[in-house]
Scaffold this motif. Structure first.
Motif, PDB file in Angstrom:
ATOM      1  N   GLU A  39      68.946 -45.330  33.159  1.00  0.00           N
ATOM      2  CA  GLU A  39      69.844 -46.413  32.772  1.00  0.00           C
ATOM      3  C   GLU A  39      69.907 -47.485  33.855  1.00  0.00           C
ATOM      4  OE1 GLU A  39      72.294 -48.809  30.665  1.00  0.00           O
ATOM      5  OE2 GLU A  39      71.203 -47.044  29.952  1.00  0.00           O
ATOM      6  N   LYS A  40      69.863 -47.081  35.111  1.00  0.00           N
ATOM      7  CA  LYS A  40      69.865 -48.061  36.210  1.00  0.00           C
ATOM      8  C   LYS A  40      68.610 -48.928  36.152  1.00  0.00           C
ATOM      9  CE  LYS A  40      72.651 -45.422  39.536  1.00  0.00           C
ATOM     10  NZ  LYS A  40      72.641 -44.720  40.852  1.00  0.00           N
ATOM     11  N   VAL A  41      67.461 -48.291  35.895  1.00  0.00           N
ATOM     12  CA  VAL A  41      66.212 -49.042  35.781  1.00  0.00           C
ATOM     13  C   VAL A  41      66.284 -49.995  34.595  1.00  0.00           C
ATOM     14  CG1 VAL A  41      63.734 -48.859  35.316  1.00  0.00           C
ATOM     15  CG2 VAL A  41      64.814 -47.282  36.917  1.00  0.00           C
ATOM     16  N   ASP A  71      66.140 -38.156  34.265  1.00  0.00           N
ATOM     17  CA  ASP A  71      67.552 -38.310  34.612  1.00  0.00           C
ATOM     18  C   ASP A  71      68.087 -39.539  33.875  1.00  0.00           C
ATOM     19  OD1 ASP A  71      69.910 -39.335  36.075  1.00  0.00           O
ATOM     20  OD2 ASP A  71      69.488 -37.728  37.498  1.00  0.00           O
ATOM     21  N   GLY A  72      69.020 -39.337  32.974  1.00  0.00           N
ATOM     22  CA  GLY A  72      69.554 -40.434  32.177  1.00  0.00           C
ATOM     23  C   GLY A  72      70.215 -41.507  33.010  1.00  0.00           C
ATOM     24  N   GLU A  73      70.892 -41.114  34.087  1.00  0.00           N
ATOM     25  CA  GLU A  73      71.577 -42.093  34.935  1.00  0.00           C
ATOM     26  C   GLU A  73      70.584 -42.987  35.662  1.00  0.00           C
ATOM     27  OE1 GLU A  73      74.799 -42.167  38.654  1.00  0.00           O
ATOM     28  OE2 GLU A  73      74.503 -40.339  37.464  1.00  0.00           O
ATOM     29  N   TYR A 111      61.968 -45.123  39.059  1.00  0.00           N
ATOM     30  CA  TYR A 111      63.075 -45.086  40.027  1.00  0.00           C
ATOM     31  C   TYR A 111      62.694 -44.254  41.254  1.00  0.00           C
ATOM     32  CZ  TYR A 111      67.842 -44.423  41.836  1.00  0.00           C
ATOM     33  OH  TYR A 111      68.957 -44.394  42.630  1.00  0.00           O
ATOM     34  N   ASP A 112      62.174 -43.044  41.023  1.00  0.00           N
ATOM     35  CA  ASP A 112      61.847 -42.146  42.133  1.00  0.00           C
ATOM     36  C   ASP A 112      60.693 -42.684  42.976  1.00  0.00           C
ATOM     37  OD1 ASP A 112      63.840 -40.494  41.278  1.00  0.00           O
ATOM     38  OD2 ASP A 112      62.530 -38.917  40.494  1.00  0.00           O
ATOM     39  N   ALA A 113      59.674 -43.240  42.323  1.00  0.00           N
ATOM     40  CA  ALA A 113      58.533 -43.771  43.064  1.00  0.00           C
ATOM     41  C   ALA A 113      58.963 -44.943  43.946  1.00  0.00           C
ATOM     42  CB  ALA A 113      57.429 -44.204  42.087  1.00  0.00           C
ATOM     43  N   TRP A 114      59.794 -45.829  43.413  1.00  0.00           N
ATOM     44  CA  TRP A 114      60.278 -46.969  44.187  1.00  0.00           C
ATOM     45  C   TRP A 114      61.175 -46.502  45.328  1.00  0.00           C
ATOM     46  CZ3 TRP A 114      59.959 -52.340  42.306  1.00  0.00           C
ATOM     47  CH2 TRP A 114      60.542 -53.249  43.188  1.00  0.00           C
ATOM     48  N   ASP A 115      62.061 -45.563  45.016  1.00  0.00           N
ATOM     49  CA  ASP A 115      63.049 -45.106  45.994  1.00  0.00           C
ATOM     50  C   ASP A 115      62.433 -44.238  47.090  1.00  0.00           C
ATOM     51  OD1 ASP A 115      65.902 -45.060  46.695  1.00  0.00           O
ATOM     52  OD2 ASP A 115      65.784 -42.915  46.279  1.00  0.00           O
ATOM     53  N   SER A 116      61.206 -43.777  46.880  1.00  0.00           N
ATOM     54  CA  SER A 116      60.564 -42.889  47.858  1.00  0.00           C
ATOM     55  C   SER A 116      60.236 -43.599  49.163  1.00  0.00           C
ATOM     56  CB  SER A 116      59.279 -42.317  47.261  1.00  0.00           C
ATOM     57  OG  SER A 116      58.306 -43.330  47.086  1.00  0.00           O
ATOM     58  N   LEU A 144      52.795 -49.465  33.809  1.00  0.00           N
ATOM     59  CA  LEU A 144      54.170 -49.940  33.689  1.00  0.00           C
ATOM     60  C   LEU A 144      54.829 -50.068  35.065  1.00  0.00           C
ATOM     61  CD1 LEU A 144      55.295 -47.877  30.581  1.00  0.00           C
ATOM     62  CD2 LEU A 144      55.266 -50.367  30.729  1.00  0.00           C
ATOM     63  N   TYR A 145      54.573 -49.110  35.933  1.00  0.00           N
ATOM     64  CA  TYR A 145      55.147 -49.164  37.281  1.00  0.00           C
ATOM     65  C   TYR A 145      54.668 -50.413  38.017  1.00  0.00           C
ATOM     66  CZ  TYR A 145      56.157 -47.898  42.121  1.00  0.00           C
ATOM     67  OH  TYR A 145      56.615 -47.905  43.420  1.00  0.00           O
TER      68      TYR A 145
END
Length: 259
Positions: free
Chosen positions: A59-61, A54-56, A20-25, A92-93
């Motif tokens: 869960e989005k991913v 971060d569980g949230e 999530y963080d890598a994509w959102d960066s 995986l990414y």
């Protein structure tokens, strides 16, 4: 642009948060890398970013992967995430990026010519194969109080893979499976749900306090197997193939002596 390396914890939530963080960066997929903490030595001319699970976000991913890639691919990704391989996070990414860029992401695992897809496929198969073996090799011992306990030491982080199996097989029992290598507990409450717990020390004295029925059945089983064995037909090589030595240290049949 400098390479940005995201460092996540070795867990499904940790890896999904890293994705999530890598994509959102917005640094661009070719400029980022996702690794497990303590995975490798520091790279020169790269900036490291610590990922906090971060569980949230995880869960989005998970929801996105299930919707866009399908349940079968999602299961393979989860199995690969449980692998002990050090390079799994970035592979995986890359597979997630490839799958979400396809018009039909459900076919992403068919693209075995892609080295990352091939690697995730291999890791998923290895982790799933070990988890399948564990469902047959795990031995529970009944402690006083009726709690069923088992100790294992798998190569991969298999607890999340075997949890649904034993929850279905033993739904009305209180049971615990302990991963000795990772110091991780898989716990299930009778009639309830299963979950993971880490950070608690294992009480060896508590484990030695087995129930009377457990002791009796343990002795009867060993006497039975000894009485039906035919020494002239022993095949040690076949035994090791069907029951690897690394499982035996955690099986009462091999660790307890008949009195």
């Amino acid at each position: 642009m400098e390479k940005v390396i995201f460092v996540c914890e070795d867990s499904l939530d940790g890896i999904f948060t890293g994705i999530y963080d890598a994509w959102d960066s917005r640094y661009g997929h070719e400029n980022v890398k996702l690794i497990i903490e303590s995975e490798e030595t520091m790279e020169l001319f790269a900036r490291y970013v610590e990922v906090v699970a971060d569980g949230e976000k995880a869960e989005k991913v998970a929801r996105t992967l299930k919707r866009r890639l399908g349940d079968e691919v999602f299961e393979m990704i989860c199995q690969a995430a449980a692998s002990c391989a050090s390079e799994k996070a970035d592979a995986l990414y890359r597979v997630v990026v490839k799958g979400l860029s396809m018009s039909n992401g459900k076919k992403v695992m068919d693209a075995l010519a892609d080295p990352n897809v091939c690697r995730v496929f291999e890791l998923s198969r290895q982790a799933g194969y070990e988890a399948h073996h564990l469902t047959g090799f795990i031995r529970f011992q009944e402690l006083k109080g009726g709690i069923l306990f088992s100790r294992i030491r798998p190569k991969n982080n298999a607890l999340t893979l075997i949890g649904p199996h034993f929850a279905d097989r033993l739904p009305q029992e209180n049971w615990v499976i302990y991963d000795d290598g990772r110091e991780l507990f898989l716990m299930h409450q009778a009639g309830g749900y299963w979950g993971l717990m880490q950070g608690q020390a294992l009480n060896e004295q508590w484990l030695a306090d087995i129930s009377e029925e457990e002791d009796q059945f343990r002795q009867l089983w060993r006497l039975f197997t000894k009485s039906i064995s035919v020494q002239a037909r022993e095949n040690r090589l076949l035994q090791r193939q069907n029951l690897p030595l690394r499982f035996r240290n955690y099986m009462p049949e091999f660790t307890q002596e008949v009195r």
